[in-house]
Write a protein that holds these residues in place. Sequence first.
Motif, PDB file in Angstrom:
ATOM      1  N   ILE A   1     -47.070   9.996  -4.410  1.00  0.00           N
ATOM      2  CA  ILE A   1     -48.474   9.704  -4.705  1.00  0.00           C
ATOM      3  C   ILE A   1     -49.184  10.928  -5.253  1.00  0.00           C
ATOM      4  O   ILE A   1     -49.936  10.858  -6.220  1.00  0.00           O
ATOM      5  N   ASN A   2     -48.883  12.092  -4.657  1.00  0.00           N
ATOM      6  CA  ASN A   2     -49.478  13.329  -5.139  1.00  0.00           C
ATOM      7  C   ASN A   2     -49.087  13.634  -6.579  1.00  0.00           C
ATOM      8  O   ASN A   2     -49.934  13.945  -7.414  1.00  0.00           O
TER       9      ASN A   2
ATOM     10  N   VAL B   1     -51.223  11.533 -13.758  1.00  0.00           N
ATOM     11  CA  VAL B   1     -52.223  10.688 -14.415  1.00  0.00           C
ATOM     12  C   VAL B   1     -53.427  11.526 -14.842  1.00  0.00           C
ATOM     13  O   VAL B   1     -53.906  11.428 -15.969  1.00  0.00           O
TER      14      VAL B   1
ATOM     15  N   ILE C   1     -58.568   6.886 -12.029  1.00  0.00           N
ATOM     16  CA  ILE C   1     -57.290   6.326 -11.562  1.00  0.00           C
ATOM     17  C   ILE C   1     -56.630   7.285 -10.574  1.00  0.00           C
ATOM     18  O   ILE C   1     -56.125   6.877  -9.518  1.00  0.00           O
ATOM     19  N   ALA C   2     -56.682   8.587 -10.888  1.00  0.00           N
ATOM     20  CA  ALA C   2     -56.127   9.582  -9.962  1.00  0.00           C
ATOM     21  C   ALA C   2     -56.829   9.489  -8.611  1.00  0.00           C
ATOM     22  O   ALA C   2     -56.184   9.577  -7.553  1.00  0.00           O
TER      23      ALA C   2
ATOM     24  N   CYS D   1     -58.172   6.837  -7.256  1.00  0.00           N
ATOM     25  CA  CYS D   1     -57.720   5.634  -6.550  1.00  0.00           C
ATOM     26  C   CYS D   1     -56.329   5.837  -5.955  1.00  0.00           C
ATOM     27  O   CYS D   1     -56.049   5.380  -4.849  1.00  0.00           O
ATOM     28  N   ILE D   2     -55.458   6.551  -6.695  1.00  0.00           N
ATOM     29  CA  ILE D   2     -54.113   6.821  -6.175  1.00  0.00           C
ATOM     30  C   ILE D   2     -54.210   7.689  -4.922  1.00  0.00           C
ATOM     31  O   ILE D   2     -53.542   7.439  -3.915  1.00  0.00           O
TER      32      ILE D   2
ATOM     33  N   PHE E   1     -55.284   5.618  -2.065  1.00  0.00           N
ATOM     34  CA  PHE E   1     -54.140   4.840  -1.584  1.00  0.00           C
ATOM     35  C   PHE E   1     -53.288   5.690  -0.640  1.00  0.00           C
ATOM     36  O   PHE E   1     -52.897   5.246   0.441  1.00  0.00           O
ATOM     37  N   GLY E   2     -53.048   6.948  -1.055  1.00  0.00           N
ATOM     38  CA  GLY E   2     -52.235   7.845  -0.231  1.00  0.00           C
ATOM     39  C   GLY E   2     -52.890   8.128   1.109  1.00  0.00           C
ATOM     40  O   GLY E   2     -52.228   8.152   2.152  1.00  0.00           O
TER      41      GLY E   2
ATOM     42  N   LEU F   1     -47.919  11.550  -8.789  1.00  0.00           N
ATOM     43  CA  LEU F   1     -48.440  10.502  -9.672  1.00  0.00           C
ATOM     44  C   LEU F   1     -49.905  10.773 -10.020  1.00  0.00           C
ATOM     45  O   LEU F   1     -50.306  10.694 -11.186  1.00  0.00           O
ATOM     46  N   SER F   2     -50.711  11.126  -9.001  1.00  0.00           N
ATOM     47  CA  SER F   2     -52.136  11.316  -9.277  1.00  0.00           C
ATOM     48  C   SER F   2     -52.351  12.538 -10.172  1.00  0.00           C
ATOM     49  O   SER F   2     -53.189  12.523 -11.065  1.00  0.00           O
TER      50      SER F   2
END
Lengths: 282, 286
Positions: free
Chosen positions: A267-268, A274, A194-195, A197-198, A201-202, A270-271
């Motif tokens: 985003i950073n 997670v 998941i990290a 994918c985040i 995205f970034g 969040l990843s």
Amino acid sequence: MRGILTLLGYFTIVILVGILYLLLSNTLKAFVNIPFSSFFNFHWNPSAHGEASYGILQLLWSSVLVTVVAMVIAIPLGIGVAVFLSEVAPEKLRSIIKPIVEILAGVPSVTIGFIGIVLIGPFIAETFGLSNGFNALNGAVLLAFMSLPTIVSVSEDALRSVPKSFREASYALGANKWLTILKVILPAAGSGIIAACILGFGRAIGETMTVLMVTGNATAMPDSLFDPVRTLTATIAIELGEVPFDTPHYYALFVLGLLLFIISLLINFLSEWVASKFRYKI
Amino acid sequence: MSIANKKITQFLGIQSLVLCTVIVLAFIFMVLFDIFWKGVGVLSWDFIFNIPRKGMTEGGIYPALAGTVMVTIITAVFSIPVGVASAIYLNEYAKENMLTKALRASIRNLAGVPSIIYGLFGVALFVEALMLGSSVVSSGLTLGLMTLPYIITSTEEALRNVPHSHREGALALGATKWETIKSVVLPSAIPGITTGSILGLSRAAGETAPILFTGVTFYLRFPPDTLNSEFMALPYHLYILSTQHHAIEQVRPIAYGTALVLLILIILLNVIAFIIRKRYTKELVK
């Protein structure tokens, strides 16, 4: 010597704070001339002859649209490649494929944009019967492949850090390879994937040149993926070169910059959150 | 699930992973093949060492190639010493406290900042505030800032791979901390640092967004002769030829040639880094 090294060591904090300071101070200058609320509408036309408008919502929507579609393509592909490399491919094949995927990370974004113009665009136009291929879909396809190396390499690291004993235990219980991947390895590596994918995205939402070259850059609200869009990044790239210094329009571009900067920081965090929070919770 | 069903789902599952990999590889080969195939016809010494002529519809790309080389050298001169010093501080001197944590967090965050933001920052800092103007030095420094987190991260990794016993050995022989770093730690970390720096610079050489407003220009007859001159660059040249030129179809072959030269440059740098890394890991095994 130690003093010099310490000083240079802290240089990166200075840069980060410097970027933040600069974006904030110029954003505040924008708010002096433009009321805060006028950023919250859908019309971006700062160089209009009559009333200039500074709505960022359409630009933000375009960025999100292109990026989300890119992720819809890139996430399954990227995880597929990562699982293949880590669980299925023999070591020899893996050592060939991995550097090839890394080449993709090194290809300059203008080159990918160029491919969008000469190959992907005409292909999309022909397939869907459009007059040209400069639209959101083209940008999304290219961004998907640009964010793939990030998704693949970070996911693969997560997959490979799953202990061997997990696999052995699963086989011992009679599961075959595919069930082991599905029920044991993917859940165990889940937070890392998941990290990944985040981060992908970034990488995609901050990309400038590719989307600038292929998405058509119209500042109208897109009805579908076949409409041209203009992202936050492309807007800065197009207008910063033309806008006179010290005008409301100039400062308004820094508002877009600040928005992008905040998105990239979020985003950073969040990843990382997670990746650290959900490690090995099965 | 019956055993037959299990076998079928396993077969389909693994084949879908293979399919994903094939799609990605196909895209990569399509990109490389298309550019090589259509660009190689334009390639010649004349193309590389001549200036663009007749509104860029003929001639070569020399000023753009030289500009890219120059701006990348400036990037290297700024980012390698600062990045390596910063990494030495982090790995050898810094204590694990809040400030160090903040420092590491800022490095990770800087690595994720979009390149166009570096462009904005470069305009405001180098072009406007430091009055360096739109110039090759402004662009080089902007790219340098962008490359910095990359060089710090890879240098730190190289330093971390030097065994602790080496440091302890040197210290036991009476060397000071700095002497130990200088004559024991750094020499064995050099291959790792070189690899990381080359990869960081190859990314910088291919970037367009950070140089867009800090110094690049679309046409010059010569490479920049001073640090304050504007310059042409390969990525920007490709951007102009493929989107902004008045006769886009006519300059397409030259655009392909430019894309090919840029790609060769990047792949060459990556291959050099790859070879250094391979040789280095072999030596470690010995």
